[in-house]
Design a protein around this motif. Structure first.
Motif, PDB file in Angstrom:
ATOM      1  N   LYS A 170      -2.596   4.290   7.893  1.00 64.46           N
ATOM      2  CA  LYS A 170      -1.341   4.689   8.327  1.00 64.46           C
ATOM      3  C   LYS A 170       0.047   4.127   7.796  1.00 64.46           C
ATOM      4  N   PRO A 171       0.912   4.900   7.502  1.00 69.56           N
ATOM      5  CA  PRO A 171       2.080   4.328   6.938  1.00 69.56           C
ATOM      6  C   PRO A 171       2.930   3.498   7.888  1.00 69.56           C
ATOM      7  N   ARG A 172       3.377   2.152   7.508  1.00 70.41           N
ATOM      8  CA  ARG A 172       3.843   1.313   8.236  1.00 70.41           C
ATOM      9  C   ARG A 172       4.779   0.602   7.556  1.00 70.41           C
ATOM     10  N   GLN A 173       5.357  -0.355   8.199  1.00 69.54           N
ATOM     11  CA  GLN A 173       6.283  -1.465   7.583  1.00 69.54           C
ATOM     12  C   GLN A 173       5.312  -2.703   7.338  1.00 69.54           C
ATOM     13  N   TRP A 174       5.076  -2.606   5.886  1.00 67.44           N
ATOM     14  CA  TRP A 174       3.740  -3.757   5.492  1.00 67.44           C
ATOM     15  C   TRP A 174       4.696  -5.132   5.137  1.00 67.44           C
ATOM     16  N   MET A 215      -7.382  -3.031   3.674  1.00 70.30           N
ATOM     17  CA  MET A 215      -6.283  -3.125   4.430  1.00 70.30           C
ATOM     18  C   MET A 215      -6.039  -2.593   5.826  1.00 70.30           C
ATOM     19  N   ALA A 216      -6.901  -1.779   6.062  1.00 75.79           N
ATOM     20  CA  ALA A 216      -7.215  -1.511   7.519  1.00 75.79           C
ATOM     21  C   ALA A 216      -7.848  -2.461   8.298  1.00 75.79           C
ATOM     22  N   PRO A 271       0.778  -1.213  -0.086  1.00 77.00           N
ATOM     23  CA  PRO A 271       0.032   0.017   0.111  1.00 77.00           C
ATOM     24  C   PRO A 271       0.853   1.243  -0.094  1.00 77.00           C
ATOM     25  N   GLY A 272       2.158   1.153   0.440  1.00 76.83           N
ATOM     26  CA  GLY A 272       2.899   2.446   0.396  1.00 76.83           C
ATOM     27  C   GLY A 272       3.563   2.587  -0.780  1.00 76.83           C
TER      28      GLY A 272
END
Length: 1083
Positions: free
Chosen positions: A1013-1017, A1072-1073, A909-910
């Motif tokens: 939210k931005p994160r390490q996917w 995704m959330a 997603p990022g």
């Protein structure tokens, strides 16, 4: 974050170069040697390198050696239990032996990056509101959903699975299958707006539509009408009004396109007000469509121009456009008209294209060149030729009588109808070939979730329902012809659906409708078919093999087909979707794809007409027709076949001069098709080897060994009076290599190739001696002489080259060829390029592989590179100017607007890449022009610099790329500016990007998903995201744009919405959330 796809490509390259496997330490060292850095497992979310490799089952296969050390191999194609079961369970009319079990999981043929239809497409249904929180998929959009026909929609069968089982199942399914395999076909049904069935005022709506058409006089897609109507009048367009459009001929004209999708309609003002139309201007994806001027303004007609064309002239032009449903360049009209009708096209036609507006639409895909126009024939609203894509409904059997339309099911049966079998949406569906008594009616079954898997489930249920004990239903007392029944198979405990074909004394002849053959069985094994087994369509269906129509019942063809295809799992390329689809079959279980259609055509060749070849034999009067850039030589030997070929081609020349017709134009090209093209001014035999979209293709001149790229209008069908004779003559180009050279094929220097070309291409009196015949490569190893003194080995060209310095080269620099001297250049047609003229003329050339020779790059000596540039030792480099003019930035709508997009690449997603639909067809045209230009241009020394743009040849196509890095082994890391992919290519595959190809904005835009939210996917989350978005057309709602100096550094933040379902929108950020929340709860 490291580029996962690039890492996978490099790992796969290393593993393929080490067939025996590598240890973890060696894999790490070779990766660093190739890429200049260690494998970035931590950047990709894995603490240990081993866990990263374990998460890539499609790339890496792990085995423990006897010593206990883990060894890593390239992952092969997975043999799925399902496809093995399909073949094992397939029953056949041939009782001897088991079915031929091969390629249970095939290599998938990748779809070409060029979309198949360059015409603009309709718009997706726009989402009604943002689906945040619990509102995901809440409402329907106001307009109809018309997924684009040039993209294939793949949807999983379950869209609302809940965690944890949902995502565990999804991730497991992804990891257990070939990552290139697609899921079940998507839902292509239309969604009608909220105004369905409401009464409305026709006069008011007609007046408003008349006003809209006055504003948009060039016409637009019917699917856009509700959106325009809503924005102008703040009201919803009644759905009933859309249905009535075709009846309002005094208001508007509704036309069907050339697309196979019957729901795609164009709307124009009434006939008497029709003007020239540009499909390109109607695809504005902003919320407020912008009107555009009529296309005729782009090329104004002089005052003296005629008001209309001669009806006979117009009819001839329409005949030409009918042959090219995917469009025809206007600049090709004069030569095509001259060749077809033996008369000149009046000069004023090209200057006044608007005079053709009633028979075609006119599009200008190159904004910088208004003289380059594409003509698309208008489809008649009368229809009549409409194909049924959902057909293939038939009763399976081995005779025409048994394939008749199904009769009444019988008095005792219900009135239920078996639904028709729908052709899969995949470009290359997997099929199980049953048998064929005629290539126009090959019996097969589709493989997939909704086909073979559904059939297996049904037959398992039937076996349980009709169990052998006394509790099962009794046999049918008096079966009738045409009745659908359940039959207990003679040899196995299987219960199959069948149709009664003939009733005998105590026997019944039945046709197994899911397996495609007939059998005579005992009447006691026939049972009444329960109504619940009527739901699945008959699985056995027919197809027609393209190109074999004139020889559909030839014994040699059928025998070859039986050997190569019957009982095998193959891939089917569907050329025409109709009741009996037209297909090309491929066997992809071997290292190279085998075109079954082309192989069956070769069965008709007369071996007595081939060139006689024996080891230690000497041949004189040899003609060298081509010298490839890898050192391969093609030559012609005196033979009966060569004499007959020249005679037949001369007769064809005479025949074409006497014919005034458009029937010989090639309108349906496909790989493996044999046809004719100009070589040195005369018609010669060619085979189509690759297609780039619908207008540009690669061909091989089979009798001279020359490869070229041409436009489809340069090809001609072989006239039927000469088809059998030409088919019987084997290719007259004999593939050879020079024997006793220390340098092998693929390692020749450009100087060596040039020297050999100058020696032999203009010599008509060569001789040769055969040293060895390599049957596996179909190649001769020879000693070549430029005269008749073949008794003296020292006079051979082999000896002269071995004693020279021609093969001395700089280590690790990948080599290709330079063009020969001007005197040796064959005269091809304007767009044709040959292997001997332009070494990179064909992506299928053995001399310049589409992918660099990675094994040599990995194992060869180092030190050949020069930092950020690749040059020969004595060459003067030419580098792109630092002030190179870049294309304009891609225009983006304001925040909050909706954009129709396609997602070619999705990492997580990022980070993903999107392409706007609006100019997609222009990109198709651009890439076709790049193929034609660069495949016939000479290679020149090039100083390759980092962060500069070039044209690069990547897997058969030329792309606009940005150089990200130049490696020391001759490889270059590039970023495709229109598709968003990272690739490794040889430095010899780069060319300067000329101004003509720098007008269209770069189409790939990097993006991140809004609403999360931005994160390490994690890898699991990335798989879920890719399954929902990658290679799908979606609607993007623009949240923000991060501008940058360079176009490739721009980044968008968008919401992604899947609007392909009829009753709801799927907002990807909600999925995704939900995934992240459930994962957190589990922890």
């Amino acid at each position: 974050m490291a580029d996962a796809e690039l890492v996978k490509k490099m790992l796969r390259a290393i593993l393929l170069a080490n067939k025996g496997g590598v240890s973890l330490s060696r894999l790490q060292s070779e990766y660093k040697e190739l890429a200049g850095e260690h494998i970035p497992h931590k950047q990709m979310g894995h603490n240990q390198l081993e866990t990263l490799l374990a998460s890539m089952p499609s790339v890496v296969r792990m085995e423990r050696s006897r010593s206990g050390e883990m060894v890593y191999f390239a992952s092969g194609a997975y043999e799925t239990a399902h496809i093995a079961k399909v073949v094992a369970r397939q029953r056949s009319s041939k009782k001897t032996g088991r079915p031929h079990l091969v390629n249970t999981q095939m290599r998938v043929k990748p779809a070409a990056p060029l979309v198949l239809n360059a015409k603009p497409q309709t718009s997706l249904r726009q989402p009604s509101h943002r689906g945040r929180g619990g509102s995901r998929g809440g409402g329907r959009g106001p307009t109809k959903c018309h997924p684009p026909c040039c993209f294939l929609l793949y949807q999983r069968s379950d869209k609302r699975m809940s965690l944890p089982s949902r995502f565990q199942k999804e991730v497991h399914a992804h990891l257990s299958r070939n990552p290139q395999q697609s899921g079940s076909p998507g839902n292509l049904n239309e969604s009608h707006g909220p105004g369905k069935g409401r009464p409305y005022n026709p006069q008011q709506v007609q007046g408003r539509i008349r006003d809209i058409l006055g504003k948009y006089s060039n016409g637009f897609w019917v699917s856009k009408l509700p959106q325009i109507y809503r924005e102008l009048y703040r009201q919803e367009l009644p759905t009933e009004a859309i249905k009535d459009l075709e009846l309002w001929t005094h208001i508007c004209t509704v036309e069907k396109t050339c697309s196979s999708n019957p729901s795609e309609l164009l709307l124009y003002p009434a006939k008497e007000h029709t003007t020239a139309t540009s499909p390109s201007v109607i695809l504005n994806q902003n919320s407020a469509p912008v009107p555009s001027p009529p296309l005729s303004m782009s090329s104004p007609s002089p005052p003296s121009s005629p008001a209309a064309l001669n009806p006979d002239l117009k009819q001839k032009l329409e005949e030409l456009l009918v042959k090219y449903s995917s469009g025809l360049w206007a600049h090709a009209l004069p030569k095509l008209f001259q060749d077809t009708y033996k008369t000149k096209l009046p000069g004023h036609v090209l200057e006044n294209l608007h005079l053709l507006s009633d028979i075609c639409t006119i599009d200008y895909p190159m904004p910088d060149n208004p003289k380059r126009a594409i003509l698309y024939r208008r489809s008649s609203t009368g229809g009549g030729g409409r194909e049924d894509e959902n057909c293939n409904r038939r009763n399976s059997s081995t005779s025409e009588e048994e394939f008749k339309v199904r009769q009444a099911l019988g008095r005792r049966l219900s009135n239920q109808e078996v639904p028709p079998l729908q052709i899969p949406n995949e470009e290359y569906p997997s099929v199980l070939v049953v048998e064929a008594s005629n290539t126009n009616g090959v019996i097969l079954r589709y493989i997939g979730e909704d086909y073979s898997q559904a059939q297996e489930s049904m037959e398992d249920e039937m076996r349980e329902f009709y169990r052998l004990d006394q509790s099962g239903p009794p046999p049918v007392s008096s079966p009738s012809s045409g009745q659908l029944v359940a039959v207990k198979a003679e040899e196995e405990e299987e219960v199959l659906r069948a149709q009664v074909c003939e009733v005998m004394a105590d026997k019944v002849k039945v046709c197994y409708v899911d397996h495609g053959f007939s059998e005579v069985i005992s009447e006691t094994k026939v049972f009444e078919l329960h109504e619940k087994f009527y739901k699945l369509p008959f699985q056995a269906t027919k197809c027609k093999l393209a190109g074999l129509e004139p020889f559909c019942q030839e014994p040699a063809v059928l025998k070859r087909f039986e050997t190569m295809a019957s009982g095998r799992i193959l891939l089917a390329e569907i050329l025409e979707r109709r009741q009996t689809p037209l297909v090309v079959l491929y066997d992809t279980s071997q290292d190279d794809d085998v075109n079954i259609n082309a192989a069956c055509m070769k069965a008709l060749q007369d071996k007595t007409l081939a060139s006689p070849l024996q080891v230690n034999s000497t041949y004189m009067n040899v003609t060298v027709s081509s010298v490839c850039s890898d050192g391969t030589i093609y030559l012609q030997l005196p033979s009966k076949g060569l004499v007959k070929l020249h005679e037949t081609l001369e007769n064809i020349e005479t025949y074409f001069h006497s014919q005034v017709t458009s029937e010989f134009l090639v309108s349906r090209p496909f790989c493996g098709k044999g046809c004719l093209a100009r070589y040195k001014g005369k018609w010669s035999r060619v085979e189509i080897t690759n297609l780039h979209g619908s207008r540009v293709l690669d061909i091989l001149f089979t009798d001279v060994g020359v490869q070229a790229s041409v436009e489809v209008f340069e090809l001609r069908e072989i006239p039927s009076p000469f088809l059998r004779d030409l088919t019987a003559i084997p290719p007259q180009a004999v593939k050879c290599c020079l024997a006793d050279l220390a340098v092998g094929i693929g390692s020749w220097t450009a100087e060596a190739v040039q020297w050999l070309r100058e020696k032999v291409l203009n010599t008509t009196d060569c001789s040769m001696k055969v040293a060895k015949v390599d049957e596996t490569k179909r190649c001769l190893y020879i000693h070549l002489f430029t005269d008749k003194n073949f008794h003296d080995p020292a006079r051979s060209l082999n000896h002269q080259m071995a004693q020279s310095d021609l093969f001395k080269q700089q280590p690790d620099v990948f080599l290709t060829s330079h063009s020969p001297a001007k005197t040796s250049t064959p005269t091809l047609s304007s767009k044709t390029s040959s292997t001997s003229d332009s070494p990179n003329s064909s992506p299928t050339s053995a001399s310049v592989p589409a992918k660099p020779h990675l094994k040599r790059a990995l194992s060869g000596p180092r030190g050949g590179g020069r930092g950020n540039s690749i040059m020969g030792p004595s060459e003067t480099p030419s580098s792109p100017s630092s002030s190179l003019q870049l294309p304009p930035l891609l225009e983006l709508p304001p925040a909050g607007s909706n954009i129709d997009v396609y997602i070619p690449v999705a990492c997580h997603p990022g980070h993903f890449v999107l392409q706007p639909w609006r100019d997609m067809y222009k990109l198709v045209v651009l890439m076709g022009e790049m193929i034609l230009y660069y495949n016939k241009t000479e290679e020149k020394p090039l100083n390759i610099e980092k962060n500069q743009i070039y044209a690069a040849k990547v897997e058969n196509n030329w792309h606009r790329v940005l150089v990200k890095g130049v490696l020391t082994n001759g490889l270059v890391s590039v970023y495709e500016l229109d598709y968003g992919k990272h690739e490794l290519v040889s430095c010899t595959q780069l060319r300067p990007l000329i101004k003509e190809f720098r007008q269209l904005p770069f189409q790939a835009i990097t993006a991140q998903l809004a609403g999360v939210k931005p994160r390490q996917w994690s890898e699991e989350a990335s798989i879920v995201f890719r399954n929902h978005v990658e290679k799908r057309p979606l609607v993007a709602q623009l949240e923000a744009v991060q501008e940058a100096i360079n176009p490739w550094d721009r980044k968008m933040t968008v919401f992604l919405v899947d609007t392909s379902q009829e009753d709801r929108d799927i907002w990807v950020h909600d999925i995704m959330a939900e995934f992240a929340d459930e994962l957190t709860n589990e922890l």
